[in-house]
Design a protein around this motif. Structure first.
Motif, PDB file in Angstrom:
ATOM      1  N   ARG A  96      16.502  44.687  35.365  1.00  0.00           N
ATOM      2  CA  ARG A  96      16.359  43.712  36.431  1.00  0.00           C
ATOM      3  C   ARG A  96      16.774  42.313  35.987  1.00  0.00           C
ATOM      4  O   ARG A  96      17.066  41.476  36.819  1.00  0.00           O
ATOM      5  N   SER A  97      16.758  42.042  34.676  1.00  0.00           N
ATOM      6  CA  SER A  97      17.124  40.717  34.189  1.00  0.00           C
ATOM      7  C   SER A  97      18.507  40.694  33.547  1.00  0.00           C
ATOM      8  O   SER A  97      18.892  39.698  32.966  1.00  0.00           O
ATOM      9  N   CYS A  98      19.249  41.796  33.631  1.00  0.00           N
ATOM     10  CA  CYS A  98      20.591  41.870  33.049  1.00  0.00           C
ATOM     11  C   CYS A  98      21.619  41.965  34.169  1.00  0.00           C
ATOM     12  O   CYS A  98      21.293  42.267  35.324  1.00  0.00           O
ATOM     13  N   TRP A  99      22.871  41.718  33.838  1.00  0.00           N
ATOM     14  CA  TRP A  99      23.901  41.682  34.863  1.00  0.00           C
ATOM     15  C   TRP A  99      25.263  42.070  34.315  1.00  0.00           C
ATOM     16  O   TRP A  99      25.503  42.059  33.105  1.00  0.00           O
ATOM     17  N   ASP A 100      26.118  42.448  35.266  1.00  0.00           N
ATOM     18  CA  ASP A 100      27.540  42.659  34.994  1.00  0.00           C
ATOM     19  C   ASP A 100      28.306  41.411  35.394  1.00  0.00           C
ATOM     20  O   ASP A 100      27.842  40.615  36.209  1.00  0.00           O
ATOM     21  N   LEU A 101      29.488  41.248  34.833  1.00  0.00           N
ATOM     22  CA  LEU A 101      30.406  40.197  35.258  1.00  0.00           C
ATOM     23  C   LEU A 101      31.487  40.829  36.117  1.00  0.00           C
ATOM     24  O   LEU A 101      32.146  41.790  35.697  1.00  0.00           O
ATOM     25  N   THR A 102      31.654  40.299  37.341  1.00  0.00           N
ATOM     26  CA  THR A 102      32.621  40.853  38.283  1.00  0.00           C
ATOM     27  C   THR A 102      33.700  39.830  38.594  1.00  0.00           C
ATOM     28  O   THR A 102      33.539  38.636  38.338  1.00  0.00           O
ATOM     29  N   ALA A 103      34.795  40.330  39.161  1.00  0.00           N
ATOM     30  CA  ALA A 103      35.931  39.463  39.486  1.00  0.00           C
ATOM     31  C   ALA A 103      35.627  38.682  40.757  1.00  0.00           C
ATOM     32  O   ALA A 103      35.269  39.275  41.781  1.00  0.00           O
ATOM     33  N   PRO A 104      35.759  37.350  40.731  1.00  0.00           N
ATOM     34  CA  PRO A 104      35.517  36.563  41.943  1.00  0.00           C
ATOM     35  C   PRO A 104      36.723  36.525  42.875  1.00  0.00           C
ATOM     36  O   PRO A 104      36.588  36.115  44.025  1.00  0.00           O
ATOM     37  N   TRP A 105      37.927  36.925  42.394  1.00  0.00           N
ATOM     38  CA  TRP A 105      39.134  36.902  43.213  1.00  0.00           C
ATOM     39  C   TRP A 105      39.996  38.123  42.870  1.00  0.00           C
ATOM     40  O   TRP A 105      39.810  38.783  41.838  1.00  0.00           O
ATOM     41  N   ASP A 106      40.928  38.413  43.754  1.00  0.00           N
ATOM     42  CA  ASP A 106      41.967  39.380  43.426  1.00  0.00           C
ATOM     43  C   ASP A 106      42.974  38.727  42.496  1.00  0.00           C
ATOM     44  O   ASP A 106      43.326  37.553  42.666  1.00  0.00           O
ATOM     45  N   GLY A 107      43.455  39.474  41.499  1.00  0.00           N
ATOM     46  CA  GLY A 107      44.437  38.884  40.605  1.00  0.00           C
ATOM     47  C   GLY A 107      44.689  39.732  39.379  1.00  0.00           C
ATOM     48  O   GLY A 107      44.420  40.933  39.361  1.00  0.00           O
ATOM     49  N   THR A 108      45.204  39.073  38.342  1.00  0.00           N
ATOM     50  CA  THR A 108      45.540  39.715  37.079  1.00  0.00           C
ATOM     51  C   THR A 108      44.766  39.038  35.966  1.00  0.00           C
ATOM     52  O   THR A 108      44.722  37.803  35.893  1.00  0.00           O
ATOM     53  N   VAL A 109      44.164  39.851  35.100  1.00  0.00           N
ATOM     54  CA  VAL A 109      43.410  39.307  33.981  1.00  0.00           C
ATOM     55  C   VAL A 109      44.391  38.724  32.958  1.00  0.00           C
ATOM     56  O   VAL A 109      45.273  39.427  32.460  1.00  0.00           O
ATOM     57  N   VAL A 110      44.258  37.462  32.671  1.00  0.00           N
ATOM     58  CA  VAL A 110      45.132  36.789  31.697  1.00  0.00           C
ATOM     59  C   VAL A 110      44.545  36.892  30.300  1.00  0.00           C
ATOM     60  O   VAL A 110      45.243  37.222  29.331  1.00  0.00           O
ATOM     61  N   VAL A 160      38.158  45.793  31.139  1.00  0.00           N
ATOM     62  CA  VAL A 160      39.554  45.474  31.416  1.00  0.00           C
ATOM     63  C   VAL A 160      40.140  44.793  30.196  1.00  0.00           C
ATOM     64  O   VAL A 160      39.423  44.346  29.292  1.00  0.00           O
ATOM     65  N   LYS A 161      41.439  44.694  30.189  1.00  0.00           N
ATOM     66  CA  LYS A 161      42.143  43.996  29.111  1.00  0.00           C
ATOM     67  C   LYS A 161      43.189  43.095  29.745  1.00  0.00           C
ATOM     68  O   LYS A 161      43.511  43.233  30.939  1.00  0.00           O
ATOM     69  N   PRO A 162      43.738  42.137  28.991  1.00  0.00           N
ATOM     70  CA  PRO A 162      44.754  41.253  29.559  1.00  0.00           C
ATOM     71  C   PRO A 162      45.917  42.025  30.162  1.00  0.00           C
ATOM     72  O   PRO A 162      46.432  42.976  29.571  1.00  0.00           O
ATOM     73  N   GLY A 163      46.309  41.630  31.347  1.00  0.00           N
ATOM     74  CA  GLY A 163      47.398  42.279  32.065  1.00  0.00           C
ATOM     75  C   GLY A 163      46.938  43.249  33.128  1.00  0.00           C
ATOM     76  O   GLY A 163      47.743  43.673  33.972  1.00  0.00           O
ATOM     77  N   ASP A 164      45.641  43.625  33.131  1.00  0.00           N
ATOM     78  CA  ASP A 164      45.131  44.557  34.136  1.00  0.00           C
ATOM     79  C   ASP A 164      44.955  43.832  35.473  1.00  0.00           C
ATOM     80  O   ASP A 164      44.600  42.651  35.530  1.00  0.00           O
ATOM     81  N   LEU A 165      45.204  44.595  36.534  1.00  0.00           N
ATOM     82  CA  LEU A 165      44.948  44.069  37.869  1.00  0.00           C
ATOM     83  C   LEU A 165      43.483  44.268  38.225  1.00  0.00           C
ATOM     84  O   LEU A 165      42.844  45.230  37.765  1.00  0.00           O
ATOM     85  N   ILE A 189      41.691  34.440  35.023  1.00  0.00           N
ATOM     86  CA  ILE A 189      42.367  35.310  35.981  1.00  0.00           C
ATOM     87  C   ILE A 189      43.485  34.522  36.657  1.00  0.00           C
ATOM     88  O   ILE A 189      43.304  33.355  37.020  1.00  0.00           O
ATOM     89  N   GLU A 190      44.623  35.182  36.766  1.00  0.00           N
ATOM     90  CA  GLU A 190      45.719  34.605  37.539  1.00  0.00           C
ATOM     91  C   GLU A 190      45.638  35.137  38.961  1.00  0.00           C
ATOM     92  O   GLU A 190      45.605  36.349  39.183  1.00  0.00           O
ATOM     93  N   THR A 191      45.583  34.232  39.909  1.00  0.00           N
ATOM     94  CA  THR A 191      45.388  34.630  41.299  1.00  0.00           C
ATOM     95  C   THR A 191      46.138  33.690  42.219  1.00  0.00           C
ATOM     96  O   THR A 191      46.648  32.657  41.791  1.00  0.00           O
ATOM     97  N   ARG A 192      46.203  34.095  43.463  1.00  0.00           N
ATOM     98  CA  ARG A 192      46.800  33.255  44.501  1.00  0.00           C
ATOM     99  C   ARG A 192      45.694  32.733  45.397  1.00  0.00           C
ATOM    100  O   ARG A 192      44.951  33.516  45.978  1.00  0.00           O
TER     101      ARG A 192
END
Length: 410
Positions: free
Chosen positions: A190-204, A215-220, A255-258
């Protein structure tokens, strides 16, 4: 000191005309009548002597066949004699002194210093609820009780001082600047969390400090995808999952995003023009009552008011405020931006948007913006490609793993 006694007793300056001035002076010396500032003007002599000694010159004048002319009368007795015709003036001075004495027993200003979180209007409103306001008698203010009530009412104030100086109540406070410590929480799901993507894009780039990177750099990635899991698998010697430990994921993710961009505004606006001249009306406030020659303007106007409370000393405030009211008439007119002005304003809006992105440590890679002008509107639409750090937190989901104790061997 001698001049002060001379003024209090009163003195006159006279002119002496006599065929035997030496005998006149001898009689004055013999009778101990001091003559001051003696000067000679031709056959005449001018001198000063006290008003009491002047009354003794009658017999000297007759013995020497002298003529005496009074040139000036100076001193307090003559001033009081002339002041008998100006009783109203001195009565006004007396009443003014009495009024100042009465005002000195009341509070006419409240000063609060050292406050940042609790604003001055809030504190003054609270004091008013406690019946502490301008105009109250100083004897009704108990500074010790006031300090205690302030500390009890405002828990963020750790120190307060209240004192009376002249006709001013001065309150100095100190607020708690320390950041409250976080209460330690037991690290369960209950006190732990995941980190999620706030936008659509590519992981830099991704640098993980806690958690399991997925994920690793370059993944969508899509918005909401888990980038770093808070469930860390613990393996045994056979590389089998023994259990999961749950942590608070922590990572630096870029993250690279538009970013979509949209801005629209009307080309027709209402502006003010000032065809008339401003007018100034002086006023003063006495015991909270405004006295002025101001009257509400007939046309639409901007009204400004400036005021200043009068003081005798830095801590002796008076219940008198002086100032002025300024009225500036204006008219509202419609104005339509020219195409050049509309494009320039659109560019300013875009630059402000880009500045906000840069303030969030974003790196702007490219932008594609189309600006369309119509008769009444200006519309900007497109997207901006950026690299920006950031991630969202979501509650970690407990994971199941094979129960090794249930496995059977052949």
């Amino acid at each position: 000191m001698d001049s002060m006694g001379k003024y209090i007793r009163g003195y006159v300056r006279i002119r002496l005309e006599s065929p035997a001035p030496e005998r006149f002076f001898s009689l004055c010396v013999h009778n101990r009548i001091p003559l001051r500032n003696l000067t000679q003007e031709g056959s005449c002599y001018e001198m000063e002597l006290s008003a009491r000694d002047f009354l003794r010159l009658g017999r000297f004048r007759r013995k020497t066949n002298a003529r005496i002319h009074i040139l000036r009368k100076n001193g307090l007795p003559f001033f009081l004699h002339r002041a008998q015709k100006r009783k109203a003036f001195f009565l006004g001075i007396l009443l003014g002194l009495v009024l100042l004495a009465i005002c000195s027993f009341r509070i006419w200003d409240i000063q609060i210093a050292g406050n940042r979180y609790y604003t001055t209007p809030v504190l003054l409103e609270t004091l008013s609820e406690w019946e502490i306001s301008c105009g109250m008698a100083k004897r009704n203010v108990d500074c010790q009780k006031l300090m205690q009530k302030i500390r009890q009412t405002f828990p963020g104030i750790v120190w307060v001082s209240a004192r009376l100086e002249g006709t001013c109540l001065i309150i100095d406070i100190k607020e708690n600047d320390e950041i409250p410590q976080e209460t330690p929480v037991k690290e369960d799901t209950r006190s732990c969390w995941d980190l999620t993507a706030p936008w659509d894009g590519t992981v830099v780039s991704i640098i993980t400090r806690a958690g399991m990177p997925l994920v690793k750099p370059g993944d969508l990635c899509k918005k909401g995808d888990i980038l770093v899991s808070g469930a860390v698998a613990i393996l045994d010697n056979d590389s089998q999952i023994q259990r999961y430990e749950y942590v608070r994921s922590d990572a630096d993710i870029v993250i690279e995003t538009r970013f979509p961009y949209y801005d629209e505004f009307s080309r027709t606006i209402t502006v003010k023009s000032y065809p008339g001249e401003q007018k100034t009306y002086p006023f003063f406030t006495l015991f909270g009552t405004d006295i002025s020659w101001y009257h509400t303007p007939k046309n639409t106007s901007e009204i400004y008011r400036t005021e200043r409370q009068l003081t005798l000393t830095p801590s002796f405030y008076l219940p008198v405020t002086v100032g002025e009211i300024i009225t500036i008439p204006y008219e509202k007119k419609s104005y339509c931006y020219t195409p050049e002005e509309a494009l320039e304003l659109s560019q300013k809006h875009l630059q402000n948007f880009l500045k906000n992105l840069v303030s969030e440590n974003a790196v702007i890679l490219s932008r594609y913006i189309q600006i369309k002008l119509t008769a009444n509107r200006c519309r900007s639409q497109g997207y901006i490609t950026i690299q920006i750090p950031g991630s969202d937190k979501s509650a970690v989901t407990p994971k199941e793993f094979p129960d090794l104790s249930a496995e059977t061997t052949e």
